[in-house]
Design an enzyme around this catalytic site. Sequence first.
Site, short mmCIF file in Angstrom:
data_model
loop_
_atom_site.label_atom_id
_atom_site.label_comp_id
_atom_site.label_asym_id
_atom_site.label_seq_id
_atom_site.Cartn_x
_atom_site.Cartn_y
_atom_site.Cartn_z
N ASP A 1 0.83 -34.90 9.82
CA ASP A 1 0.06 -35.86 9.05
C ASP A 1 1.00 -36.73 8.23
O ASP A 1 2.07 -36.28 7.81
CB ASP A 1 -0.88 -35.14 8.06
CG ASP A 1 -2.01 -34.41 8.77
OD1 ASP A 1 -2.24 -34.68 9.97
OD2 ASP A 1 -2.66 -33.57 8.11
N TYR B 1 0.81 -1.22 0.00
CA TYR B 1 0.00 0.00 0.00
C TYR B 1 0.84 1.27 0.00
O TYR B 1 0.45 2.29 -0.55
CB TYR B 1 -0.97 0.01 1.19
CG TYR B 1 -2.24 -0.71 0.86
CD1 TYR B 1 -3.14 -0.15 -0.05
CD2 TYR B 1 -2.55 -1.94 1.41
CE1 TYR B 1 -4.31 -0.79 -0.39
CE2 TYR B 1 -3.72 -2.60 1.08
CZ TYR B 1 -4.60 -2.02 0.18
OH TYR B 1 -5.74 -2.65 -0.17
N GLU C 1 1.51 -30.40 13.79
CA GLU C 1 1.00 -29.76 12.58
C GLU C 1 -0.30 -29.02 12.80
O GLU C 1 -0.45 -27.88 12.40
CB GLU C 1 0.80 -30.81 11.47
CG GLU C 1 0.12 -30.23 10.23
CD GLU C 1 0.06 -31.17 9.04
OE1 GLU C 1 0.74 -32.21 9.06
OE2 GLU C 1 -0.67 -30.88 8.08
#
Lengths: 402, 402, 542, 542
Positions: free
Chosen positions: B280, B129, B228
Amino acid sequence: MAAKKKKKVTKKVTKKKFTPEKVRKAGPSKRKGKNDLSAVAIESIKDVALDVFNVANSGELPEMVMPQRNLKNVTYDKKTGYFEMAGNMKTRRLDVNSVKTFAQTLRLMSLAKDMVADDDFATKREAYYVSKNWGDAKFGEQRESDSVLDDIEGMFSLKDITREILRFRPEEHGGSVVGALTVIDHDPETGEAIRSDCAAMGSGAYTIPSSVDHLGFETTADFIIAIETGGMFQRLNHHRYWRNSNCILVEMSGVPTRATRRFTRRLSQDLKLPVYVFVDCDPYGICNIYRTLKVGSGAAAHVNKDFCVPNATFMGVTPQDIIDFQLEDATHPLLPVDIKRAKDALKNDPFFKAHPKWVKAIKQMLKMGVRAEQQAFAKWGLNFVIEEYLPTKIKDAKNFLP
Amino acid sequence: MAAKKKKKVTKKVTKKKFTPEKVRKAGPSKRKGKNDLSAVAIESIKDVALDVFNVANSGELPEMVMPQRNLKNVTYDKKTGYFEMAGNMKTRRLDVNSVKTFAQTLRLMSLAKDMVADDDFATKREAYYVSKNWGDAKFGEQRESDSVLDDIEGMFSLKDITREILRFRPEEHGGSVVGALTVIDHDPETGEAIRSDCAAMGSGAYTIPSSVDHLGFETTADFIIAIETGGMFQRLNHHRYWRNSNCILVEMSGVPTRATRRFTRRLSQDLKLPVYVFVDCDPYGICNIYRTLKVGSGAAAHVNKDFCVPNATFMGVTPQDIIDFQLEDATHPLLPVDIKRAKDALKNDPFFKAHPKWVKAIKQMLKMGVRAEQQAFAKWGLNFVIEEYLPTKIKDAKNFLP
Amino acid sequence: MAASQREISISEFFAKNRHLLGFDNPKKALLTTIKEAVDNSMDACEEAGILPEILVEIMAIDGQDDRFKVAIQDNGPGIVKAQVPNIFGKLLYGSKFHSRRQSRGQQGIGISAAGLYAQMTTGKGPEIISRVKRKKAHHFVLQMDSTKNKPMITRDKELADWHLKHGTRFECTLEATYKRGKGSVDDYIKQTAVANPHASLTYLAPGMEEPMVYEAASKIVPERGEEIKPHPYGVELGELIKMLRQTNSRWLSGFLKEDFCRVGPKVAKSIIAEAGLSEKSYPSRIAREEADALHRAIQKAKISSPPTTCLSPIGEERILEGLQKETDADFYAVCTRPPSVYRGNPFQIEVGIAWAKPGDDHLDVDGDGKITKIKKKKRGTFDTENLLGNADDAIRILRFANRVPLLSQQASCGFTKAAISTSWKNYGLQQSKGSLPVGSAVILVHMASVWVPFTSEAKEAIAPYDEILKEVRLAMQEAGRKLGVHIRKGKKISSEFQKRNYIDAFLPHVGIGLQEILKLEPEVREDTVDMLRATLESTRKI
Amino acid sequence: MAASQREISISEFFAKNRHLLGFDNPKKALLTTIKEAVDNSMDACEEAGILPEILVEIMAIDGQDDRFKVAIQDNGPGIVKAQVPNIFGKLLYGSKFHSRRQSRGQQGIGISAAGLYAQMTTGKGPEIISRVKRKKAHHFVLQMDSTKNKPMITRDKELADWHLKHGTRFECTLEATYKRGKGSVDDYIKQTAVANPHASLTYLAPGMEEPMVYEAASKIVPERGEEIKPHPYGVELGELIKMLRQTNSRWLSGFLKEDFCRVGPKVAKSIIAEAGLSEKSYPSRIAREEADALHRAIQKAKISSPPTTCLSPIGEERILEGLQKETDADFYAVCTRPPSVYRGNPFQIEVGIAWAKPGDDHLDVDGDGKITKIKKKKRGTFDTENLLGNADDAIRILRFANRVPLLSQQASCGFTKAAISTSWKNYGLQQSKGSLPVGSAVILVHMASVWVPFTSEAKEAIAPYDEILKEVRLAMQEAGRKLGVHIRKGKKISSEFQKRNYIDAFLPHVGIGLQEILKLEPEVREDTVDMLRATLESTRKI
């Protein structure tokens, strides 16, 4: 001890005058105690099952009744201040189309009963995995188990039992909090009180847990700012904005989670603090984030009563701010999805329809055809928002959009 | 004071024997102090600009040199333990194709110089910005400014100046921490020490700030588990797993942020604690989350040295775990993107290629054709992971995958 | 049953199957009628070495909006009185069918079929005025007896005076629909002007305030192709047997040398040897099996291509003139291929491309390499006025056979197939697989041949013989390469223009960055930027 | 110039334009030759009321892989000796052109063109053996003079004995390519068998170990359509004038009543009044303007449709037989529309659909409503063997005109256009806009007419007249509705089967849930589940 520490720190750095009378305190939520509600929950689960059992054995097809969850089933009255359920029910009768869902509902109710009894919990994802042991009745996708969980929640909300009581948790990240606030929690194992001083988190922040009714609070703050983005929250925190303006900052990270909504509600109600909402000027910030925080949502109609912040007001960014602060060249065009969302709000959302000022503001945005982010002020300098925007706005807080 | 409190709490509830000698302490990072580095950063920015200026005025076309950022530009040696930059450079010469980027690079360097001088910071979104005031040279999308920021970071990494020193912050949420750890921060305004006891967060957690080198630590823990998912972290925290097994839990929420990596690295290195990674069982968990935590990434090759945890080991979920814990019916088939990721790892990733055990494990996963989440253990009961899986695995920690 | 078997007249046959001749519907009937008459007029003028001046009129008939009167008039040599009734009133009668010579008409059906259609739909037969030089003009009105395929003369009058010294005027009244747009008579006239820049066309249709005049751009009458003997490769066994029986040559070797083109003594000898025959055989006594051997031997022999003197291509210059006259394009490329042969018929393919740059601007490079933007003039929108389409439309193909535009059946035409199977992407045009390329452009394809293989009697599309497809593709590739060079050059200029703009936009920001970091004085910053600009531009030359 | 004008023979014309007749290439030439001969054989048999037994043979010729000998032999009435040469050796000679009667051949071109093609390509003319009942068979070998369109008889021999009592055998040797697959001779024979279940076909082609025999499924010779007079609506002005001139009627009213069908005294009177003429006018003295008025009056008059006695549709029963004989489908629907008219020609449309359920299983419902799964027999894959495609292919359309299969030009055929513009989605088939529907099915479309409007002389596609499209669509809709009902019923059964399985799978889990929450005994749980199952199934009946 922690309270003492906090006081000391606050005292030392605050530039405002501080009188001990200004400390506001709140104990755990006045809602029924967790243990009471747990007993009610177990009884309610048994009642539903017993009803199914009895109807089945009478040679009829059993049914379950739950509220419809959508914007058409809510009403809004400025006085009440939140989306109330209008009372439309859906009836799930056992038949070939519903038999799978019916079985899954009962089995998840059974899981809930066990968790309530053991004071354990399951994330929605875990609930989905629990079903993997159910053979044919297992869920194929989490979307399916989430939907059944929503139904169960709706069904038991009629008996004032929330999802939290039933021990199902979302995966979502809780909001963050910093500022002149001490949160009093207790160790789940030992029961011992734990005081978290949100003014003493350094560059970190206090994370709102997924269940907040057991928390107590102490504060010296004058108001709360609920902020959409992590970036803006970091900036205000880094510059200790909360200290200099004596407030509490809550980071919502998009649409606030139920815990964040409940947490903010409790601060607002139990500590009697005004809540100013600071989000992007776009239909998502206004019609999703702000609306849901203030009056709740259609989908969660059955729990809005406790999970919204009716006295929140909208600080910005407003469409008029884009003009007043000359942000035009730091805007982005409204996307078709934005336009659809804004038009939907004007047409279907009871909250916006009840407030002419909001109708005007949303129409103004649609006419301008652009949206602006909180970060857009960076165009005028990184700390313009702290030095100019917030002070200017807060001076005129009584004129915030409702 | 807080340390005292912590000790008391810990003492009271721990079931293990506790000796004061077991407390490990670490001060702020041994890396050059922030002020030294800030001065270096400003000088380095000036040097680059001066070189451009001089070359330009000699009638030549100026250049900037920065390291290539990809997996082909890293080498891995088990002894070093992380992805080292191989030294391939790209040279950006000012010409018609590069003139826009060249100008934007200089202007963002100017912003960095000001921020370093003022001890302020900008999120990547804010930096985007800020450019809105640059007329033609403004960025059209944040993707463009992010890419220039990456280049700047790479360029200055050659002088040991990181993005953090240059005061650019990502928008991303930091990881969360609970357990037997006290973090010692200081108030950015007053400089006063702030002690955060990560065993006293109630149902909440300590949020890792975006810059961690100034933090000090005290711990009595024996090891760290990096997790995780938020759901698993909540479960272990709710059941005070960290207390009973005397450890620290770090939630990564997917691929860990740089701050989370650096934070974990400092715990592991300064407090000499082993780090067990629990993700996982899928190519994303293994090849992205674990690999990045342990040895860094190709894209961040220039900062891997400090932003990875070489002594981390892989607790699970391993493909063999799926068999050992009979999770077969709680798995999902590998998607094409998973298979591609796993094959890429076997073919191109220097880390996996260096570890035959990993090659074997990944091939096993490909052969089985399925992936399993941490939550899959819920199939055997919500707390199976606490009661069975973790104790079983940790008993055999020396055999974790490297 | 046997009693009912009887002969069928060709005009009865075509009356019942008139869609075969292009009279499917009233709109097409109007076009076909005018097309056949204009084709005949053009042929007649060119045969006589006259620059054609042709008048085409479509006249509305009061109170009958489904009928029109049309008149086509030329300044050709005129037709001798005795031939008029047969030429205009008998199907399959003409001079062109048996001759191996390039002409527009070839079957001797078209103009008589037009008269037959007019008579079938309105009851009125055709009227013809024709005048041969130095004779009086004659005015005929015909009525056709389709059962016998014979003309009946209902009026035969010598005109005391006619305004043309020589020429022919054909008039008939027919059931028809007049519409503008693609495939219309307007379109046909426009395209005829493109392919025949030597002809003057004056065209008047209902709704026009004054006639549209296409002036001739060239004063040269196209050379008339010579008539040629058949080429051995194109003769099938059956035809060969027929020729052997009808020849005037006494000996086989003479037959081969005299009755075919491109067969000299050496070739004749080798063919006869290969066939195992004797050079002195009597042609009329060659048995079927021997003819078969002879036919096979011909296919094996190496015989040069037929002479090209029979062909009259438009020529690259004339195609360019025609395209420039009728389109407002930025670039033109043409290619006339050398003659080739299919089934023994010599033919020649020509391709022209007119291409307009997309967008309204045009970039101009001056001698110093300076690039400036120029506004292009606006194009018309009426699509028979403007042959070039929009930049995102499929390119239009103008198809011509012996200078006659083909207006229908584009999809099944061999020219279209060849255009689709050409890789226009190589030449800078967009093209999706199996489609025509896209762009504000037009591709002209002309086939000149002594015998054009149409897919139907309505002469709307070219049969896709491999030899023809190949030649069309080669011509398109050659013209396409020229276009590609032009487009690529244009793209390069346009990209350079953009790049220079780019430098002007961003170099000052390099200056600002340096100024901010190094706290430079404004003049120092300006100097640095100027220096950089000079350095940069010196590295870029077009 | 005038001197070179001369008449062109129709056979010269077609020899040069043989693609117009379907002899574009060697593959198509083979098909066209066989098709024309089989059409003639079928017509001949049916005219004589004989059940056709037709033999088709394609024979390879040793050492010449580009030539084949074909023979087509029928048990028809045979042809009297004097007519043989003209029928087989002269173009535009036949019995069918002038008669308004439904037949396969109509132009009198086909079989002579086949002979001409054979002679053109191999030099050998056609051979014919024909025998009329109670006479000796004659063996002809012809040679065609294309310049004069006349047959020359090179052999004419009476055969002492022939194995058929009556019938005709046509043989010729031609340049050809024999291939299997879609659009092949194999395909043509198969489809002919579908549309002609009364015919026995024996077919032998190279590579077959023994002939393929299509037995007749019906013993009824289709009724021969009667010959009719023209219908007034179909006569154009030109034809009307010709008829006025040639009529035997003395008065105008008599002319209208006698020379047209469907014109009674009342209609004739009203037409003449409308035209402002007198009933007693002499037809031959009607002027062109008067004829024009008469023609307009005819269009305005209300005249009933032409008689349908001239039409011989296949009939719904026979179509069903044909489809069942040659396809292995699960469902058949047929529809024969009432006759309709285009341009005064009566015609009749018939549609048949054969549809196979996708997948290998079939669900069967017994009397008690019990549903069981049955494995379907496997289908063949060779596509001329199996007319049904895969479930995800576009549906095949078998097009027939007067029982003759149309094998090429599918895309431009009116039948295809009608099928595409029918909303098959309404009938349970998948269909994307502008495409044929998708499914393992075949749609048979037959048009019976005294005059079939082909788009070209090769008789490959039907011209898309509005009246024809409309009738085809109506027929498809009618058959489609029957199919839709069947498909929907099938879907209902299959869904019910699935639902019952569903109940069996999930009801026990309702029991487990209740048991866990309420701590039920296993027997109580079982009882509850059984009770629920009984309650549930009692609410579901098919």
